[in-house]
Structures are given as C-alpha cells and as structure tokens.
Design an enzyme around this catalytic site. Structure first.
Site, PDB file in Angstrom:
ATOM      1  N   HIS A 138       0.816  -1.224   0.000  1.00 34.01           N
ATOM      2  CA  HIS A 138       0.000   0.000   0.000  1.00 34.01           C
ATOM      3  C   HIS A 138       0.847   1.269   0.000  1.00 34.01           C
ATOM      4  O   HIS A 138       0.310   2.361  -0.228  1.00 34.01           O
ATOM      5  CB  HIS A 138      -0.922   0.031   1.220  1.00 34.01           C
ATOM      6  CG  HIS A 138      -1.942  -1.058   1.252  1.00 34.01           C
ATOM      7  ND1 HIS A 138      -2.737  -1.360   0.174  1.00 34.01           N
ATOM      8  CD2 HIS A 138      -2.304  -1.913   2.247  1.00 34.01           C
ATOM      9  CE1 HIS A 138      -3.540  -2.371   0.491  1.00 34.01           C
ATOM     10  NE2 HIS A 138      -3.290  -2.724   1.732  1.00 34.01           N
ATOM     11  N   ASP A 173      -2.850 -10.396  -2.228  1.00 30.24           N
ATOM     12  CA  ASP A 173      -3.370  -9.913  -0.952  1.00 30.24           C
ATOM     13  C   ASP A 173      -4.838  -9.534  -1.149  1.00 30.24           C
ATOM     14  O   ASP A 173      -5.234  -9.115  -2.236  1.00 30.24           O
ATOM     15  CB  ASP A 173      -2.564  -8.691  -0.514  1.00 30.24           C
ATOM     16  CG  ASP A 173      -2.908  -8.193   0.872  1.00 30.24           C
ATOM     17  OD1 ASP A 173      -2.180  -8.512   1.822  1.00 30.24           O
ATOM     18  OD2 ASP A 173      -3.910  -7.456   0.994  1.00 30.24           O
ATOM     19  N   HIS A 175      -6.440  -7.067  -0.265  1.00 31.02           N
ATOM     20  CA  HIS A 175      -6.632  -5.640  -0.529  1.00 31.02           C
ATOM     21  C   HIS A 175      -5.861  -5.217  -1.782  1.00 31.02           C
ATOM     22  O   HIS A 175      -4.798  -5.762  -2.083  1.00 31.02           O
ATOM     23  CB  HIS A 175      -6.166  -4.813   0.676  1.00 31.02           C
ATOM     24  CG  HIS A 175      -6.839  -5.184   1.952  1.00 31.02           C
ATOM     25  ND1 HIS A 175      -6.202  -5.891   2.958  1.00 31.02           N
ATOM     26  CD2 HIS A 175      -8.116  -4.988   2.370  1.00 31.02           C
ATOM     27  CE1 HIS A 175      -7.057  -6.093   3.951  1.00 31.02           C
ATOM     28  NE2 HIS A 175      -8.220  -5.572   3.611  1.00 31.02           N
ATOM     29  N   ASP A 260      -4.623 -12.611   3.833  1.00 34.10           N
ATOM     30  CA  ASP A 260      -5.837 -12.048   4.416  1.00 34.10           C
ATOM     31  C   ASP A 260      -7.056 -12.291   3.531  1.00 34.10           C
ATOM     32  O   ASP A 260      -8.157 -11.837   3.856  1.00 34.10           O
ATOM     33  CB  ASP A 260      -5.675 -10.565   4.738  1.00 34.10           C
ATOM     34  CG  ASP A 260      -4.899  -9.791   3.686  1.00 34.10           C
ATOM     35  OD1 ASP A 260      -4.583 -10.366   2.626  1.00 34.10           O
ATOM     36  OD2 ASP A 260      -4.597  -8.617   3.928  1.00 34.10           O
TER      37      ASP A 260
END
Length: 357
Positions: A138, A173, A175, A260
């Site tokens: 991120h 991931d 996200h 995740d």
C-alpha cells in the site's frame, strides 16, 4: 527454495488499541494487539521451520537497504519524514504506527526483499521468499498507508527494471495493491496485476478504488466480489493474470503474497482455504519464471501460517498439510460477472479480446 529473513523486522512495535486503531479506548477493558505485529511474523517463521515443508527450504539472512535503494520508489522528503517519525511512537496514518524500532525494521524488510531478488538474479535459486514486515504494497511514493511504510515488492521490481528485466508484479493480498499501482503507473516495462476484494477507497492516503476502471496498459485490477473463494482466485489467475503475463512477456515475477483473503481473516471478506493457497503456489510455479515473493497481509496468524505453508508446498509441487478448519462453502456464482468486468477495461490486450468472444 530460499527463504530470506532478518531479525530486525521484529523490532517494529505497533502497540495496541482498538484492533488496528492506536490510542486509548476507555470503554475497552483489554486493548487488542495491532494486527500487524511481531508475533505474526514469528508464527510464520515457526511454521516453515517446524512444518513438514522444512526439509525442502534453505534459509538466508537479509540485509538493510541503503538510502539510495529506498529512494528508487519513494521521495526523499517522504523518507526523511518517515525516519524522523520513527524516533517516537506515533501514527503516521490512521492505522499505521511507527516507533523507535521501526526504521531498522523498514530498512531490513526492504533490504531483505532485495537480497531475495539478488539470489534469484544471480541464478542461485528460481524461487525466493522474503519473509518480512512491515508489509509494503500500500505504500506509495510519498505516502504511508494500510500498515505499509516502504513498498518492498515495488522496490524489487524497480531494481530489476533498472537491470534490464521485464518485470511483472502479481498481488493476491485481499486488498488492492494501490501503492504498487501508483509507483508503476505509466511504466511500460513493469506490469502490475492485483487480484483483490471489492473495497473501494478508504481515506486520504488510499484514494485509489482498485476497480477495473483504473486498469490501463501497465496495470490490471481484478476486483472480486465479497465471498470469493478458491474457484474465483483460480479462475482470475488462469483467465486474466496469467494470459496477461504471457502477452506482456515478463521475464521476472514479483509476488505480493498476502493471506488475508482466507476464510478466517478478520481483515478480509474472502473465503480462500489453505488448499486454495496451495493451488496458487502450484500455478505460479507452473509459469517457470524466476520469482521473488514478499510477505504482505494475513492477520489470523495461526491460519495465515498454515496458508503460508500450503502456498510454499504448492510452489514446490508438494501436498503435505491437511486443513483442519476449512468449511466455508466456495461461492463462485459472481465470478463470471467479476472477470467480465475486468476484461472489459482491457481493450488493448489480445487475450481479453479473444476471451470475450
């Protein structure tokens, strides 16, 4: 397969609070550890050292990244501000905490990822896993975001690009890999692909949507509906990510590897099982590309450690550990719509036009 590790990554103390939010909450009896904590990485290491995959792995110690290396993907002003912030415990972004041990952990995570790449580039191994924290995907050139401070995967990709490699970054991931997308926006010799849950923007430091509408000639977003599981990820890779890699002609693959997306992770709403991650590993290995993997998310640490173990099994063509927990149904009813939406934003890609017919 080589696994790269550095003890300094454990010195990043994210503290406690209300889950990911630091601070004091008077109505909360016992504060919760921040989900991105040292115990998480220790558990991951323990699984690989003590699990049945252990005899198939070799371990190597990473190194600290230099200032010049960090500046390959981040601005000098941001790095100076981040280093200063690490002198005391503070939140540099709403849920992203640093403290006195964080700067060394940041440099160790980045440098250890580079050490993994250097081993692959030198031909010592085809697969290298950088088991590091803090995570990175991120982190944007001038912004921290979502527990991420320096973008380890992007740093590997940029270093390889400067060495003349044609690099692809594949991110599973749960996200969106918004930081990596921003680093390589309009960079023709790096392709970024992110397969993730639909979550949209989440604040001032994460304005990207992650939707297919942000896809372009050097970036592909595959946004999967909530509840997506093993089948959805398997199809997203087989029908979009891997054809794009082949058409792009990548000669080095960097994987932002998060867990995740599992059915039990408190930070995601997807339903991947440990066997699903084994399938991802097997599929990635089947590409035959030199591959560097960097550790990203995965916050129910016991099950995430199992998923790491099974991913590594898949990368090595093994099937060793059973899953004692998986029971959530694999809901694949929306995957046709999700993949069609992703393909519809890729008019310049041959594979997308052929698949759409």
């Amino acid at each position: 397969m080589e696994v790269y590790w550095h003890d300094a990554c454990l010195g990043h103390d994210t503290g406690s609070g209300l889950w990911e939010l630091p601070g004091r909450w008077d109505w909360l009896d016992v504060p919760e550890p921040h989900p991105e904590n040292a115990a998480r990485l220790r558990t991951f290491r323990h699984a690989l050292e003590r699990g049945p995959v252990a005899p198939h792995l070799t371990w190597a110690t990473g190194r600290f990244a230099t200032d010049e290396e960090l500046s390959r993907v981040h601005t000098a002003a941001y790095l100076a501000e981040l280093r200063a912030a690490c002198e005391a415990r503070t939140a540099v972004e709403v849920n992203t905490v640093v403290g006195p041990g964080s700067w060394d952990a940041i440099r160790a995570a980045a440098g250890t990822a580079l050490a993994a790449y250097e081993s692959v580039a030198a031909g010592r191994t085809r697969l290298a896993y950088a088991l590091v924290r803090p995570p990175g995907h991120h982190a944007q050139p001038g912004l921290a975001d979502g527990y991420c401070l320096v973008n380890n995967a992007a740093l590997v990709a940029e270093t390889a690009r400067r060495a003349g490699r044609r690099v692809a970054v594949l991110d599973w991931d749960v996200h969106h890999g918004n930081g990596t997308q921003e680093v390589f926006r309009d960079t023709p010799d790096v392709l970024t692909i992110s397969v993730h849950m639909r979550h949209g923007p989440w604040g001032a430091n994460h304005r990207q949507t992650g939707s297919p509408a942000e896809s372009d000639a050097s970036n592909i977003n595959v946004e999967l509906s909530l509840g997506a599981g093993d089948t959805a990820y398997r199809r997203a890779l087989a029908e979009i990510a891997f054809p794009a890699l082949a058409e792009f002609g990548a000669d080095l693959l960097v994987c932002a590897s998060g867990f995740d997306g599992s059915a039990f992770d408190p930070n995601g709403r997807h339903n991947l099982t440990a066997d699903g991650y084994r399938s991802i590993g097997r599929a990635v290995a089947g590409l035959g590309l030199p591959t560097v993997l960097t550790q990203e998310g995965g916050y129910l640490r016991g099950y995430a450690a199992l998923c790491l173990h099974t991913l590594v099994e898949g990368l090595l063509g093994l099937d060793l550990l059973a899953d004692p927990l998986a029971y959530v149904p694999d809901d694949a009813q929306l995957v046709d719509v999700d993949l069609a939406r992703a393909r519809s934003t890729l008019p310049t890609w041959d594979f997308a036009r052929v698949t759409a017919r």
